[in-house]
Design an enzyme around this catalytic site. Structure first.
Site, PDB file in Angstrom:
ATOM      1  CD  GLU A  55      -3.051   7.385 -25.445  1.00 16.96           C
ATOM      2  OE1 GLU A  55      -4.028   6.882 -24.848  1.00 16.96           O
ATOM      3  OE2 GLU A  55      -1.945   7.598 -24.909  1.00 16.96           O
TER       4      GLU A  55
ATOM      5  NE  ARG B  79      -6.509   7.713 -23.466  1.00 16.06           N
ATOM      6  CZ  ARG B  79      -5.794   8.225 -22.341  1.00 16.06           C
ATOM      7  NH1 ARG B  79      -6.571   8.952 -21.452  1.00 16.06           N
ATOM      8  NH2 ARG B  79      -4.583   8.158 -22.135  1.00 16.06           N
TER       9      ARG B  79
ATOM     10  CG  ASP C 250       2.811  -0.264 -21.460  1.00 14.25           C
ATOM     11  OD1 ASP C 250       2.633  -0.278 -22.961  1.00 14.25           O
ATOM     12  OD2 ASP C 250       2.546   0.558 -20.779  1.00 14.25           O
TER      13      ASP C 250
ATOM     14  CD  GLU D 172      -0.426   1.990 -15.253  1.00 13.46           C
ATOM     15  OE1 GLU D 172      -0.198   2.790 -14.616  1.00 13.46           O
ATOM     16  OE2 GLU D 172      -0.973   2.319 -16.548  1.00 13.46           O
TER      17      GLU D 172
ATOM     18  CB  THR E 230      -4.567  -1.651 -22.301  1.00 16.58           C
ATOM     19  OG1 THR E 230      -3.495  -1.584 -21.652  1.00 16.58           O
ATOM     20  CG2 THR E 230      -4.605  -0.547 -23.521  1.00 16.58           C
TER      21      THR E 230
HETATM   22  C1  DMJ Z   1      -3.760   3.988 -20.090  1.00 15.24           C
HETATM   23  O1  DMJ Z   1      -4.158   4.724 -21.174  1.00 15.24           O
HETATM   24  C2  DMJ Z   1      -3.777   2.654 -20.359  1.00 15.24           C
HETATM   25  O2  DMJ Z   1      -3.627   1.871 -19.253  1.00 15.24           O
HETATM   26  C3  DMJ Z   1      -2.182   2.295 -21.259  1.00 15.24           C
HETATM   27  O3  DMJ Z   1      -1.965   1.028 -21.291  1.00 15.24           O
HETATM   28  C4  DMJ Z   1      -1.167   2.865 -20.438  1.00 15.24           C
HETATM   29  N1  DMJ Z   1      -1.356   4.345 -20.055  1.00 15.24           N
HETATM   30  C5  DMJ Z   1      -2.722   4.774 -19.556  1.00 15.24           C
HETATM   31  C6  DMJ Z   1      -2.633   4.739 -17.963  1.00 15.24           C
HETATM   32  O4  DMJ Z   1      -1.326   4.759 -17.344  1.00 15.24           O
END
Ligand code: DMJ
Length: 575
Positions: free
Chosen positions: A190, A194, A322, A455, A539
């Protein structure tokens, strides 16, 4: 030279020039003549403008129709493996202008920007500097250890939307108040996606070195997490003391997505600092996983960091699996698709065969979905999180030969339709967290919350850009309106505890500003705004600039200031 005092009564530049010429030819300053002439000109101007109104509407819809056709042809060419030069050539520029004058896109983009301002201003008012806003309680909560997660996650979205004052205020907070010296066990994943991603993206856009310094500081604190016997990182680390470990609930294992979703950020950091140590740690993870890579390219979600082997566990494109697959493709793109990153593409293609093997169809409506696997057993379940996959497939399709590219693109489009229907089949028109597929029933919501996830919107943005089909924009608009209706409250945006009843929760997730609203904004912007040729999205939707080929080997690259021209308020309105 005789002057025409009444010249500015004349309604158009061309007519003014004509009057000026008349004055000059008559060699007289005769106001009466000018006024007389003006009345005629006004009359003709009026007729001209009336004609324009009648002519312009059909022309505009014709332009729109042709533009759609061009986009669709463009998409078909891509599907067939023909890649057009997407550098902003003059024809690209005129296409861009066509998109920009689309009044529907302009209006939608402005509404999304308004949503961002509402989310941002609420955060500023009630949770400034904290990780996330609790809109109902009107306070902030430090869900990530007090790293200003929402603020850092929002930087590039503010920049792209041209919200300069807001960006500057956030930048000053980063420079003056953001400290990572926290006695807190942070999630490596995270924090990387982020905070490191958000800071690097802000640096790439603004060229402001303060973001790079902060990105280096936090990554240096995370780096001991990779010091394991296998090189597969521990997923949690204390930011002040550097002790790393795994979460209690994983039985000592590392999580696949948490371990394989730092490559883009760490490679980018090495490129920008000239220090290869970040890149080496992150790339080694992939080399280790390559050793145990199964023939179907599907890795279970738990990996033992001591032995580097996978533990018996679920295989999924949803939670905990994912973004590992997403990064295989994106590192290949970030590395300019060169020989040194070829193994990423190969692993990704192998995994896409695995994904195809997990694809099933619903009855009665023939929706495609990706099921999950545990050992030899399949589960007819799909997370909304897995709805990033259509976008990923579309992005990777062009690397195949024509036939395969078409198959992959078709699958991407089918899955996107399913994800859109996750939203459309609930009373609130917002998707639940996951879905089950029972014979004869198409799809049923399982876990019924919605936490403002991005997503599906993300995939719609990729598909619109890569196929030119405006339906994807309309689908995104439907979802945006559902957020506006159900999630917008006076003090921000909240998730729903239940997409059936519409009951609200009390959290504005930082990814709503980083991802959901950014992807929506880009869905209604020309594809040249953060073009796929120059940027790769991490992501968390933080665009990282793709370094030129000769800078790919860990040499310091100079990111000129500023490399992105924000698509600001004024430009937006002209569109
Ligand atoms: C985000 O922090 C990112 O997209 C991660 O890859 C998956 N979860 C959340 C959004 O749903």
């Amino acid at each position: 030279m005789h002057s025409c005092h009444f010249i500015y009564l004349v309604p158009s530049v061309h007519c003014r020039h004509a009057v000026q010429l008349l004055c000059f030819l008559l060699k007289k300053d005769i106001a009466v003549v000018v006024l007389h002439f003006t009345i005629h000109v006004w009359f003709f101007d009026l007729v001209y403008h009336i004609n324009l109104v009648f002519l312009f509407s059909p022309l505009q819809s014709e332009i729109s129709r042709l533009e759609n056709q061009i986009n669709q042809l463009h998409g078909q060419l891509r599907k067939a493996g023909v890649h057009l030069d997407e550098n902003p050539t003059s024809s690209e520029m005129s296409r861009k202008e066509l998109v920009e004058i689309d009044p529907i896109n302009t209006e939608r983009r402005e509404k999304v920007k308004d949503a961002m301002l509402h989310a941002w201003n609420s955060y500023v008012k009630y949770a400034w500097g904290m990780d996330e806003l609790q809109p109902q309680s009107k306070n902030g909560v430090n869900s990530f250890g007090g790293l200003g997660a929402t603020l850092v996650d929002s930087l590039d979205t503010l920049y792209i939307m041209g919200l300069k004052d807001e960006f500057q205020k956030a930048r000053d907070w980063v420079a003056e108040s953001l400290s990572f010296d926290k006695d807190y066990d942070a999630s490596v994943f995270e924090t990387t996606i982020r905070v490191v991603g958000g800071l690097l993206s802000a640096y790439d856009m603004s060229g402001d070195k303060v973001f790079l310094e902060k990105a280096k500081d936090i990554t240096d604190r995370l780096l001991p997490a990779w010091d394991t016997p296998s090189g597969i990182p521990y997923n949690s680390i204390n930011l002040a003391h550097g002790q790393a470990h795994n979460f209690g609930w994983t039985n000592g294992d590392s999580i696949l997505a948490d371990s394989g979703t730092e490559q883009l950020e760490l490679i980018a950091l090495s490129q920008r600092t000239g220090d290869p140590k970040y890149q080496l740690k992150a790339e080694n993870v992939i080399l280790q996983l390559q050793k145990i890579y199964p023939s179907d390219g599907l890795l279970p979600i738990y990996i033992n960091p001591q032995s580097g082997t996978s533990s018996y566990s679920t295989i999924t494109f949803g939670a905990m699996g994912d973004s590992f697959y997403e990064y295989l493709l994106k590192v290949w793109i970030q590395g300019n698709k060169t020989e040194s990153v070829k193994h990423y593409r190969q692993m990704w293609e192998t995994s896409m065969e695995g994904l195809i093997s997990l694809t099933r169809k619903t009855t009665p409506s023939n929706y495609s979905y990706i099921c999950e696997k545990n050992g030899g057993a399949f589960s007819d379940k799909m997370d909304e999180l897995a709805c990033f996959a259509p976008g990923m497939l579309a992005l990777g399709a062009s690397g195949y030969g024509p036939e395969k590219a078409e198959q992959i693109m078709n699958l991407a489009e089918e899955l996107a339709r399913t994800c859109y229907n996750f939203y459309q089949t609930t009373p609130t028109k917002l998707a639940g967290e996951n879905y089950y597929f029972h014979p004869g029933q198409d799809m049923n919501v399982g876990t019924s919350w919605n936490i403002l996830r991005p997503e599906t919107i993300e995939s719609l943005m990729y598909l619109w850009r890569l196929t030119g089909n405006k339906t994807y924009q309309d689908w995104g608009w439907d979802i945006f309106q559902a957020f506006e209706k159900n999630s917008r409250i006076a003090s921000g945006y909240v998730g729903l505890r239940d997409v059936n009843s519409g009951e609200k929760d009390d959290k504005m997730q930082s990814f709503f500003l980083a991802e959901t609203l950014k992807y929506l904004y880009l869905l209604f912007s020309p594809p040249s705004v953060i073009s796929f040729d120059e940027w790769v999205f991490n992501t968390e939707a933080h665009p990282l600039r793709i370094a030129p080929i000769h800078d790919n080997k860990g040499h310091s690259i100079d990111i000129a200031t500023p490399v992105v021209r924000p698509f600001g308020r004024k430009q937006g309105k002209q569109g």
